[in-house]
Structures are given as C-alpha cells and as structure tokens.
Design a protein around this motif. Structure first.
Motif, PDB file in Angstrom:
ATOM      1  N   THR A 158       0.814  -1.231   0.000  1.00 11.34           N
ATOM      2  CA  THR A 158       0.000   0.000   0.000  1.00 11.34           C
ATOM      3  C   THR A 158       0.847   1.281   0.000  1.00 11.34           C
ATOM      4  N   LYS A 167       2.506  -5.077   3.557  1.00  8.63           N
ATOM      5  CA  LYS A 167       3.769  -4.352   3.348  1.00  8.63           C
ATOM      6  C   LYS A 167       3.374  -2.882   3.280  1.00  8.63           C
ATOM      7  N   THR A 201       7.013   2.723   3.353  1.00  9.38           N
ATOM      8  CA  THR A 201       8.134   3.007   4.254  1.00  9.38           C
ATOM      9  C   THR A 201       8.030   4.418   4.842  1.00  9.38           C
ATOM     10  N   GLY A 211      10.150  -1.679  -0.627  1.00  5.92           N
ATOM     11  CA  GLY A 211       9.309  -2.374  -1.597  1.00  5.92           C
ATOM     12  C   GLY A 211      10.140  -3.178  -2.573  1.00  5.92           C
ATOM     13  N   SER A 230       1.905   3.441  -7.559  1.00  7.28           N
ATOM     14  CA  SER A 230       2.167   4.109  -8.837  1.00  7.28           C
ATOM     15  C   SER A 230       2.084   3.130 -10.013  1.00  7.28           C
ATOM     16  N   THR A 265       5.390   1.014 -10.436  1.00  9.10           N
ATOM     17  CA  THR A 265       5.508  -0.174  -9.580  1.00  9.10           C
ATOM     18  C   THR A 265       4.461  -1.219  -9.992  1.00  9.10           C
ATOM     19  N   LEU A 274      -3.951   1.934  -9.414  1.00  5.12           N
ATOM     20  CA  LEU A 274      -2.759   2.739  -9.725  1.00  5.12           C
ATOM     21  C   LEU A 274      -3.084   4.228  -9.838  1.00  5.12           C
ATOM     22  N   GLU A 298       1.184  12.161 -14.135  1.00  5.80           N
ATOM     23  CA  GLU A 298       0.498  12.477 -12.877  1.00  5.80           C
ATOM     24  C   GLU A 298       1.367  13.395 -12.022  1.00  5.80           C
TER      25      GLU A 298
END
Ligand code: NAP
Length: 470
Positions: free
Chosen positions: A146, A172, A175, A204, A225, A228, A245, A372
């Motif tokens: 997330t 997960k 961070t 990640g 994103s 990723t 996303l 974006e």
C-alpha cells in the motif's frame, strides 16, 4: 514500532526513521526487514490458514465488528498519528478514520454474504439430470502492498475483505508512513489467531518484490504508482493481482456549467491531502468562453486555504509527504511556466509545503499534465467545445475517475459515455468515493475493482460442485 509476524513482535538490526514532514522530527523507527523476514511472514500466514478457515462466517463477522468498535474507541489517537506521519490536516485524518471505520464495517457485513449460486447444467448440452452449485472459497494468503497517501483506509480496503472471505494477510506498508497501519494490525491481532495478520516493513524493492514473486502467496493486492504496478504485473506469475494505480483525472467544465459548484469541486479535488490523491482533479478542461471568469473565482477560493501546522484544526492545506516530493512538484510547475503556462496564484515552495497553485494556459504536451503530478496544483487547459474536451480528457495513459460539469443532459451523457474512466461523475469532481462502490480505473490506472463486495469477488476462487442424479 516492531513488525507483527505470527503474533510475535519482531524487530530488526537495520532501522529506518519515520519523520514528521511538518517539522522533520523523528516519530518512531521501523525495521528494514530483508527477504528472510518476508519469508517468515509467508510461512506464518500459511500456517494460520486453517485456524481462520475453520471459523464460522458468523464468528469472522463478529470479530470484524469487534475491531470496528476498537477503532472507534481509538479514533482520535489514530488520526493524530496519521497526521504526524503524513502531514495531512487533522480534520482530513479524522475523515480518513471515519471512512476506515465504515470500510471495516462494510467488510464485517459482507463476511455473512459470501456464497455461490445454483447452476442449471441442463441448460447446456448433455447437462440434464445434474444438480450443481458454486462455492466462493478463500485464495489462501493475500499480500497487501500500500501507498503513503491514505495509508489506513487503503490498507483496510484490502485486508478487511481478505479476512472477511477467510484469507490470511501480509501487509507491506509504505516506508514513509507505516505507523498507523502497523498500529491497526495490532487491533486485528487481538481478535484473530496468530498469523492471520502479519506486517513486514522494509523496502518495496526487496520485501515487496519477495512477496510478489513468492509462489506461497496467492494474491497481490497493490495500490501505488503505475511504474511499480507494471513491474508487479510482470513478476507476479500465475497468482491473482489487483492493481489500483495512479490517476490523471480530468474535470470537464462546459460553458453552461454552474461555475461556483465547479470551483468548489476543484478546491476539494485538487488540494485535498495537498493534492496527493489518486483520484484528485489533475486537469481542468474548460470551454474558452468561461475560462477567465472561472480562473478568477478559483483564485479567490484557493487563496482562502489555510496552510500551517497539520495538527491545528484551522489548517486546510498540510505538507506533502516529504520535502523531496514538494521539490518535484516545484520543478514540474516551473517547467510548465518555462513552456508558456501562467501561474494565477501559488507556485511557491516552503520546505515540504507547496502553496495551493492555479496555473492557466496549460497544454497537454507539458509534463505537468502529460503525467500524474502529485501535489496541490490545479492546471487549466482551455478548449473550444465538448468534442475537444473529451479528446483532451482521453489524451492520457490514465483512466481512473472523471468529473463533468454541465447543465445539459445530452452533453452530460455524451461525456459520461465517451470519457475512458472507471467512474464518471456528473456535476461532481472525480475526487469522490463511497467505500461500497466499485472503484478501479481503466487503461494504466489499474486492473480489478475494490469496494468491499467487489474486492471479495477478487479475493475468492469459484468451485463448482455437480451431483449426477441420474
Ligand atoms: P509507490 O512508490 O508505487 O509505492 C507503493 C507501495 O509499493 C509502497 O509500499 C512501496 O514500498 C511498494 N513498492 C515499491 N517498489 C516495489 C516493488 N518493486 N515491488 C513491490 N512493492 C513495491 O507509490 P506511492 O508513491 O507510495 O503512492 C503514490 C501513487 O499511488 C500515486 O501514483 C497514486 O495515484 C497512487 N494511488 C492510487 C490509488 C488507487 O486506488 N488507484 C490510491 C492511492 C494512491 P516503499 O514505500 O518501501 O517504497
């Protein structure tokens, strides 16, 4: 804060500081775990499957309702922590808490509605004489990866439906903002057997990647994103994947629109959470004849926003997640200005703050809107008519949500049908979601849907059982 794996608190030798982006103070530290720790979480989550799957739906539902009550009791503490780690205004954090409670409640209700259907095999050739039905079964282990911007509610959108249909879970968290989610995992763990809920912190690119590629994980539910997300879709192999996303959501404003309503939509849609919202208003596509009047009204309302300490209830514009993120927004806006765009208000950075910015005469080839931009910026793109507005709205790799402002039903329906997005709202900005609605984008904005009932569909597998009665 320690990780939670198999009901135990696990620390680590490598630690990362979680900092308040407002004043740079260290709030806490988290372990930067490595592959072995992710592997331990996968083992514990697999070992716990039986304990969850043997529970009745009644019990699972009740336990989720118990967590709803615990979250309600701790609403203010959670909101405080959320504001510290994300920098969002406290009133917005309280809204995220309310939505998190609602999302969890929807999952507790849905836990009692997970069932299949009878299937008339006699409608097919040679199917006469059968009685057949389907069941919705858990997948096994769901990994939830997330992002930082709505860390709590977006994580609950994954783990609550996962548990409602009896999957064990590994989280997960991001961070940069992991603490609220880790604290919430503790509440869940008080109700459910050890190993049903696990958290693994770390980068990640290492622990996230390990979860994605493991064949002992049955589903990846990812929000983040496009970059990723694309990587995850290439590496996940045969396991199920849901990808929520990025967005580059248009707000189409036609000449006959209620401009005050549209301006209000931008204030909420472009500046909420300092513009760090996947479904934020990222492009205002407006008919020429009303663009000047709209721009003036928007500037007046934008300048009323109050930038300041996110813990102060008067603050309506907080920081970005980090100074680095604010610098990226600054650079993107400056490039647009160099290419001919005109700042009507804002355009200033102070540390991790970026002033709410309205920028006119933007064109689709500028990086500001071609990709974006995750910050409090409202770019105005002027167009000649509704046809051009739709063409510009669709001129992007994204397709999350869209808003259209008009008082003409024919044009409203034309836009609704022709704009390529998972959701099109009429006379409402894209930045709107109820937690029960099917949510998920077209094109590169994602794969699959969330919204509790829809997430359950993505977190179960269907088995058909056929009885030959002849
Ligand atoms: P991100 O950089 O993609 O990170 C999201 C999560 O993925 C983090 O937990 C990150 O861990 C992890 N990750 C990074 N690299 C990975 C890898 N190789 N394998 C597996 N996991 C990996 O996104 P973000 O910057 O946090 O979030 C902003 C983006 O999310 C925006 O594009 C926004 O539009 C999108 N978003 C979409 C939705 C939606 O519902 N559609 C909602 C909110 C946000 P680390 O933190 O350790 O890097």
């Amino acid at each position: 804060m320690d990780m939670l794996i198999g009901g135990k608190h696990i620390s680590g030798e490598d630690l990362s500081e979680v900092k308040n982006p407002y004043n740079n103070e260290v709030i806490d530290t988290i372990p930067i775990a490595h592959r072995q720790t992710a592997d331990l979480a996968i083992t514990e989550a697999n070992n716990a499957k039986e304990s969850l799957q043997e529970m009745s739906a009644f019990k699972v539902s009740n336990k989720l309702f118990n967590v709803v009550e615990k979250l309600k009791d701790n609403r203010e503490d959670f909101a405080h922590l959320l504001t510290l780690e994300v920098g969002k205004p406290i009133n917005e954090s309280l809204v995220e808490l309310d939505r998190s409670i609602e999302t969890l409640k929807l999952a507790a209700e849905e836990a009692k509605r997970i069932y299949g259907e009878s299937v008339p095999l006699d409608a097919g050739l040679n199917g006469k004489g059968f009685f057949a039905f389907t069941q919705r079964l858990p997948l096994g282990v769901v990994a939830a990866i997330t992002p930082f911007n709505y860390p709590l509610n977006l994580t609950i959108h994954k783990i609550a439906p996962a548990i409602a249909c009896k999957n064990t879970v590994i989280i997960k968290p991001p961070t940069e903002a992991p603490l609220t989610v880790m604290k919430f995992a503790e509440l869940l763990n008080e109700e459910f057997p050890d190993g049903v809920i696990n958290t693994v912190t770390g980068y990640g690119s290492e622990v996230g990647d390990y979860l994605v590629t493991s064949n002992q994980v049955n589903k990846i539910s990812f929000t983040g994103s496009v970059t990723t997300g694309l990587m995850i879709s290439q590496k996940a192999g045969m396991k199920k994947v849901t990808l929520e996303l990025g967005g580059n959501d248009p707000m189409v404003v036609l000449a006959d629109a209620n401009l005050d309503k549209a301006v209000k939509g931008v204030i909420n849609g472009a500046f909420l959470n300092a513009g760090q919202v996947c479904m934020g208003v990222k492009r205002i596509i407006i008919e020429n004849e009303v663009a000047d009047e709209f721009g003036q009204k928007l500037v007046t309302e934008t300048e009323k926003l109050v930038m300041g300490d996110p813990l102060d209830a008067k603050t309506t514009l907080g920081t970005l997640i980090s100074e680095k993120a604010a610098m990226q927004v600054e650079e993107t806006v400056n490039n647009a200005v160099n290419e001919g765009a005109e700042i009507l208000t804002g355009g200033v950075r102070e540390g991790a703050f970026y002033h709410a910015t309205v920028i006119d005469n933007v064109s689709m080839d500028m990086d500001l809107v071609a990709n974006e931009t995750f910050g409090p910026v409202a770019p105005i793109i002027r167009v000649g008519d509704v046809e051009e507005a739709i063409k510009v709205a669709n001129g992007t790799e994204y397709g999350l949500q869209a808003g259209v402002f008009t008082s003409d039903y024919a044009n409203a329906m034309k836009c609704a049908q022709e704009i390529e997005a998972g959701t099109v709202f009429i006379n409402k900005q894209s930045t709107f979601r109820t937690d029960n609605m099917p949510f998920g984008g077209f094109k590169n904005s994602g794969v699959g849907k969330e919204g509790i009932k829809y997430a359950v569909g993505e977190m179960t597998k269907t088995k058909l059982i056929g009885l030959n009665l002849r």
